[in-house]
Motif scaffolding. Structure first.
Motif, PDB file in Angstrom:
ATOM      1  N   GLY A 111       0.795  -1.225   0.000  1.00  0.00           N
ATOM      2  CA  GLY A 111       0.000   0.000   0.000  1.00  0.00           C
ATOM      3  C   GLY A 111       0.821   1.266   0.000  1.00  0.00           C
ATOM      4  N   THR A 112       2.011   1.248  -0.626  1.00  0.00           N
ATOM      5  CA  THR A 112       2.865   2.431  -0.719  1.00  0.00           C
ATOM      6  C   THR A 112       3.085   2.810  -2.180  1.00  0.00           C
ATOM      7  OG1 THR A 112       4.862   1.059  -0.685  1.00  0.00           O
ATOM      8  CG2 THR A 112       4.051   1.883   1.432  1.00  0.00           C
ATOM      9  N   ILE A 113       3.295   4.119  -2.418  1.00  0.00           N
ATOM     10  CA  ILE A 113       3.478   4.636  -3.777  1.00  0.00           C
ATOM     11  C   ILE A 113       4.728   5.502  -3.788  1.00  0.00           C
ATOM     12  CG2 ILE A 113       2.332   5.796  -5.721  1.00  0.00           C
ATOM     13  CD1 ILE A 113      -0.268   5.566  -3.969  1.00  0.00           C
ATOM     14  N   THR A 114       5.481   5.395  -4.868  1.00  0.00           N
ATOM     15  CA  THR A 114       6.694   6.189  -5.065  1.00  0.00           C
ATOM     16  C   THR A 114       6.429   7.216  -6.161  1.00  0.00           C
ATOM     17  OG1 THR A 114       8.085   4.326  -4.419  1.00  0.00           O
ATOM     18  CG2 THR A 114       9.144   6.129  -5.620  1.00  0.00           C
ATOM     19  N   TYR A 115       6.677   8.493  -5.833  1.00  0.00           N
ATOM     20  CA  TYR A 115       6.462   9.594  -6.770  1.00  0.00           C
ATOM     21  C   TYR A 115       7.803  10.208  -7.149  1.00  0.00           C
ATOM     22  CZ  TYR A 115       1.425   9.478  -6.017  1.00  0.00           C
ATOM     23  OH  TYR A 115       0.104   9.094  -5.968  1.00  0.00           O
ATOM     24  N   SER A 116       7.851  10.792  -8.340  1.00  0.00           N
ATOM     25  CA  SER A 116       9.057  11.430  -8.863  1.00  0.00           C
ATOM     26  C   SER A 116       8.692  12.802  -9.439  1.00  0.00           C
ATOM     27  CB  SER A 116       9.698  10.560  -9.942  1.00  0.00           C
ATOM     28  OG  SER A 116      10.746  11.239 -10.579  1.00  0.00           O
ATOM     29  N   THR A 117       9.658  13.715  -9.449  1.00  0.00           N
ATOM     30  CA  THR A 117       9.422  15.050 -10.019  1.00  0.00           C
ATOM     31  C   THR A 117       9.584  15.064 -11.535  1.00  0.00           C
ATOM     32  OG1 THR A 117      11.751  15.581  -9.586  1.00  0.00           O
ATOM     33  CG2 THR A 117      10.117  16.227  -7.923  1.00  0.00           C
ATOM     34  N   ASP A 118       9.998  13.946 -12.117  1.00  0.00           N
ATOM     35  CA  ASP A 118      10.135  13.859 -13.570  1.00  0.00           C
ATOM     36  C   ASP A 118       9.376  12.629 -14.056  1.00  0.00           C
ATOM     37  OD1 ASP A 118      11.199  13.402 -16.278  1.00  0.00           O
ATOM     38  OD2 ASP A 118      12.572  15.024 -15.745  1.00  0.00           O
ATOM     39  N   LYS A 119       8.740  12.748 -15.224  1.00  0.00           N
ATOM     40  CA  LYS A 119       7.940  11.655 -15.751  1.00  0.00           C
ATOM     41  C   LYS A 119       8.794  10.533 -16.331  1.00  0.00           C
ATOM     42  CE  LYS A 119       3.801  14.317 -16.958  1.00  0.00           C
ATOM     43  NZ  LYS A 119       2.882  14.697 -18.070  1.00  0.00           N
ATOM     44  N   SER A 120       9.910  10.893 -16.935  1.00  0.00           N
ATOM     45  CA  SER A 120      10.700   9.914 -17.687  1.00  0.00           C
ATOM     46  C   SER A 120      11.620   9.091 -16.800  1.00  0.00           C
ATOM     47  CB  SER A 120      11.525  10.616 -18.765  1.00  0.00           C
ATOM     48  OG  SER A 120      12.351  11.612 -18.167  1.00  0.00           O
ATOM     49  N   PHE A 121      12.225   9.672 -15.775  1.00  0.00           N
ATOM     50  CA  PHE A 121      13.151   8.941 -14.916  1.00  0.00           C
ATOM     51  C   PHE A 121      12.906   9.334 -13.463  1.00  0.00           C
ATOM     52  CE2 PHE A 121      15.167  12.829 -16.279  1.00  0.00           C
ATOM     53  CZ  PHE A 121      15.710  13.358 -15.123  1.00  0.00           C
ATOM     54  N   LEU A 122      13.551   8.581 -12.573  1.00  0.00           N
ATOM     55  CA  LEU A 122      13.347   8.781 -11.135  1.00  0.00           C
ATOM     56  C   LEU A 122      14.219   9.931 -10.645  1.00  0.00           C
ATOM     57  CD1 LEU A 122      11.917   7.659  -8.619  1.00  0.00           C
ATOM     58  CD2 LEU A 122      13.891   6.186  -8.248  1.00  0.00           C
ATOM     59  N   ALA A 123      13.586  10.983 -10.133  1.00  0.00           N
ATOM     60  CA  ALA A 123      14.294  12.155  -9.611  1.00  0.00           C
ATOM     61  C   ALA A 123      13.554  12.673  -8.387  1.00  0.00           C
ATOM     62  CB  ALA A 123      14.393  13.240 -10.673  1.00  0.00           C
ATOM     63  N   ASN A 124      14.306  12.916  -7.310  1.00  0.00           N
ATOM     64  CA  ASN A 124      13.721  13.398  -6.057  1.00  0.00           C
ATOM     65  C   ASN A 124      12.589  12.472  -5.590  1.00  0.00           C
ATOM     66  OD1 ASN A 124      15.445  15.673  -6.140  1.00  0.00           O
ATOM     67  ND2 ASN A 124      13.972  16.771  -7.430  1.00  0.00           N
ATOM     68  N   GLU A 125      12.916  11.210  -5.540  1.00  0.00           N
ATOM     69  CA  GLU A 125      11.881  10.221  -5.207  1.00  0.00           C
ATOM     70  C   GLU A 125      11.371  10.440  -3.785  1.00  0.00           C
ATOM     71  OE1 GLU A 125      13.104   6.231  -4.727  1.00  0.00           O
ATOM     72  OE2 GLU A 125      15.184   6.762  -4.265  1.00  0.00           O
ATOM     73  N   CYS A 126      10.111  10.077  -3.612  1.00  0.00           N
ATOM     74  CA  CYS A 126       9.464  10.185  -2.307  1.00  0.00           C
ATOM     75  C   CYS A 126       8.403   9.097  -2.225  1.00  0.00           C
ATOM     76  CB  CYS A 126       8.851  11.570  -2.123  1.00  0.00           C
ATOM     77  SG  CYS A 126       8.159  11.823  -0.465  1.00  0.00           S
ATOM     78  N   THR A 127       8.484   8.258  -1.214  1.00  0.00           N
ATOM     79  CA  THR A 127       7.550   7.147  -1.029  1.00  0.00           C
ATOM     80  C   THR A 127       6.594   7.490   0.103  1.00  0.00           C
ATOM     81  OG1 THR A 127       9.246   5.582  -1.750  1.00  0.00           O
ATOM     82  CG2 THR A 127       7.349   4.680  -0.603  1.00  0.00           C
ATOM     83  N   ILE A 128       5.309   7.407  -0.191  1.00  0.00           N
ATOM     84  CA  ILE A 128       4.271   7.741   0.786  1.00  0.00           C
ATOM     85  C   ILE A 128       3.228   6.635   0.780  1.00  0.00           C
ATOM     86  CG2 ILE A 128       4.612  10.237   0.603  1.00  0.00           C
ATOM     87  CD1 ILE A 128       2.186  10.334  -1.220  1.00  0.00           C
ATOM     88  N   THR A 129       2.388   6.655   1.797  1.00  0.00           N
ATOM     89  CA  THR A 129       1.312   5.678   1.871  1.00  0.00           C
ATOM     90  C   THR A 129       0.128   6.145   1.026  1.00  0.00           C
ATOM     91  OG1 THR A 129       0.413   6.755   3.846  1.00  0.00           O
ATOM     92  CG2 THR A 129       2.026   4.983   4.178  1.00  0.00           C
ATOM     93  N   ALA A 130      -0.776   5.214   0.761  1.00  0.00           N
ATOM     94  CA  ALA A 130      -1.965   5.553  -0.028  1.00  0.00           C
ATOM     95  C   ALA A 130      -2.860   6.541   0.720  1.00  0.00           C
ATOM     96  CB  ALA A 130      -2.733   4.276  -0.359  1.00  0.00           C
TER      97      ALA A 130
END
Length: 456
Positions: free
Chosen positions: A289-308
């Motif tokens: 139930g966790t999601i990883t978000y990135s500030t760029d669509k194409s590659f992983l940058a400034n990743e941040c993992t948060i709960t749903a």
């Protein structure tokens, strides 16, 4: 207890008669086998032939059949030889599962197999491999796009079943005539799929167990690539394909659980806005139930993992025109969860890990002792009355020397208490030299010379 239940097959204790031998594929466990009178209530018997072919026959002669008996059953021309795999009340349930109509014609069980029947059966079985190789050459000469995967002879050798695989429709009328002239038997053609062929051949899957299609699967459901997408599995055809060159059947086992868990996650197309930047969906751990978000669509940058739950909170804030300062809250995920190895207890290197841990403990103890030794001289400098460790060792070494110097007793008395070995040596030395003259030379005082020693 006076009444002891013993099985005729010698398999041991009660409730063992329901188990079958593992060499029979698609075997059924008879959990009602030990109920008294179970086999007498039903006349129907399940008989299994080569590989996965089964049939249901009527025991009209009231033969005392048990699981594992080899019987001769009725066939269209002659008879066939098979093994009894199920008796009693479970047979009608298996017939219902196999979609056999109640008004269908049911054949009979003739007798238990005799030695003459077994000789004919073994002779016919020995010809199957040569027949398959020759039939493949005949099909290739006729230009038919088909693969003959297996050949099965009937128990009396009067009929042969050819199992083939073909992607398109095949006209094999000419093939049947050629095969009948070549082998002098009645020919029957059966088309099977790639999964059924793998089940007939058998094997071991990448999981280390026997193939599901060869052990318990009876109906094959189509498998699509969407099952892999729901589970976030990379679409690698070499890993997703089984021994049948089709998608693995086990991809459908956990799809429902993943679909149910994915409903609790936000959509992949929704963007999360903060005061610093805009975050896009990158990946998700569906079961955790966790999601990883990135500030760029194409590659992983400034990743941040948060709960749903946190993701839904930010989505509601963005709808109201509010933007949080950070994507993750203070109560969010502070430490990444370490993946646990479920097979760690069965690992071959599990003993090495324990040894390395013990070595680390020993090294830590040695390091602590060295640090204490380094800090001890400083403590001695501060407290001069406290003796140092090295001083103690030197004092212990000097004690016996001091005792020797302070001891004023004669030498013979001093050696008296050191042990009997030295006294024995002195006694033996005196006994061995009885005739030795005593030394009359006396020590002269300094400054005086002996007259006997002067030169003549």
């Amino acid at each position: 207890m006076d009444n002891e239940y013993k099985l005729k097959n010698g398999s041991g204790c009660l409730a063992c008669s329901g188990c079958g031998r593992q060499d029979n594929k698609l075997n059924t466990y008879d959990w009602m086998a030990d109920i008294p009178g179970n086999a007498d209530e039903q006349d129907m018997v399940e008989v299994q032939f080569k590989n996965t072919r089964k049939g249901y026959y009527k025991n009209s002669n009231k033969l005392p059949l048990m699981k594992g008996d080899i019987v001769a059953v009725e066939a269209s021309p002659g008879h066939d030889i098979g093994t009894v795999t199920l008796t009693g009340r479970l047979v009608p349930l298996q017939m219902k599962k196999a979609n056999i109509r109640p008004d269908a014609e049911i054949k009979r069980v003739y007798r238990k197999a005799k030695p003459v029947d077994m000789e004919k059966y073994e002779e016919a079985k020995s010809r199957e491999h040569q027949t398959m190789i020759r039939s493949r050459k005949i099909a290739e000469e006729l230009g038919l796009k088909m693969k003959i995967g297996d050949v099965e002879y009937q128990g009396d050798g009067n009929k042969a079943i050819f199992y083939y695989i073909a992607d398109e429709r095949v006209d094999f009328r000419q093939l049947i005539k050629v095969l009948a002239d070549a082998f002098k038997v009645r020919i029957e053609m059966k088309q099977i799929g790639a999964r059924q062929e793998a089940g007939r051949i058998g094997g071991i899957g990448p999981c280390g167990r026997e193939l599901c299609c060869a052990t318990w699967m009876t109906s094959f459901i189509s498998v699509s690539t969407s099952a892999a997408r729901y589970q976030d599995i990379s679409l690698n055809p070499q890993k997703l394909a089984g021994q049948c060159a089709k998608l693995k059947c086990c991809l459908n086992y956990e799809v429902d659980a993943y679909v149910e868990c994915q409903k609790r996650l936000p959509s992949k197309e929704i963007e999360l806005e903060t005061k610093d930047a805009v975050y896009y969906y990158f990946k998700a751990d569906i079961l955790a139930g966790t999601i990883t978000y990135s500030t760029d669509k194409s590659f992983l940058a400034n990743e941040c993992t948060i709960t749903a739950r946190r993701a839904f909170e930010i989505i509601n804030m963005n709808k109201n025109g509010e933007k949080p300062e950070k994507l993750d809250s203070e109560e969010g995920i502070k430490e990444e969860r370490k993946s646990k190895d479920l097979l760690e207890q069965e690992s071959l290197t599990r003993f090495d890990k324990n040894k390395s841990a013990k070595n680390k403990k020993k090294k830590n103890k040695n390091n602590q002792q060295q640090q204490q030794e380094e800090t001890e001289p400083q403590a001695v400098a501060e407290k001069p009355n406290v003796p140092n460790r090295q001083q103690k060792v030197q004092q212990e070494q000097q004690k016996p020397e001091q005792e020797k110097q302070t001891d004023n007793r004669p030498r013979n008395q001093r050696n008296k208490y050191k042990g009997n070995n030295q006294n024995k040596r002195q006694q033996n030395g005196n006994q061995s030299q009885p005739n030795q003259k005593p030394n009359n030379t006396q020590r002269q005082p300094e400054g005086k010379t002996n007259e006997n020693n002067l030169p003549k």
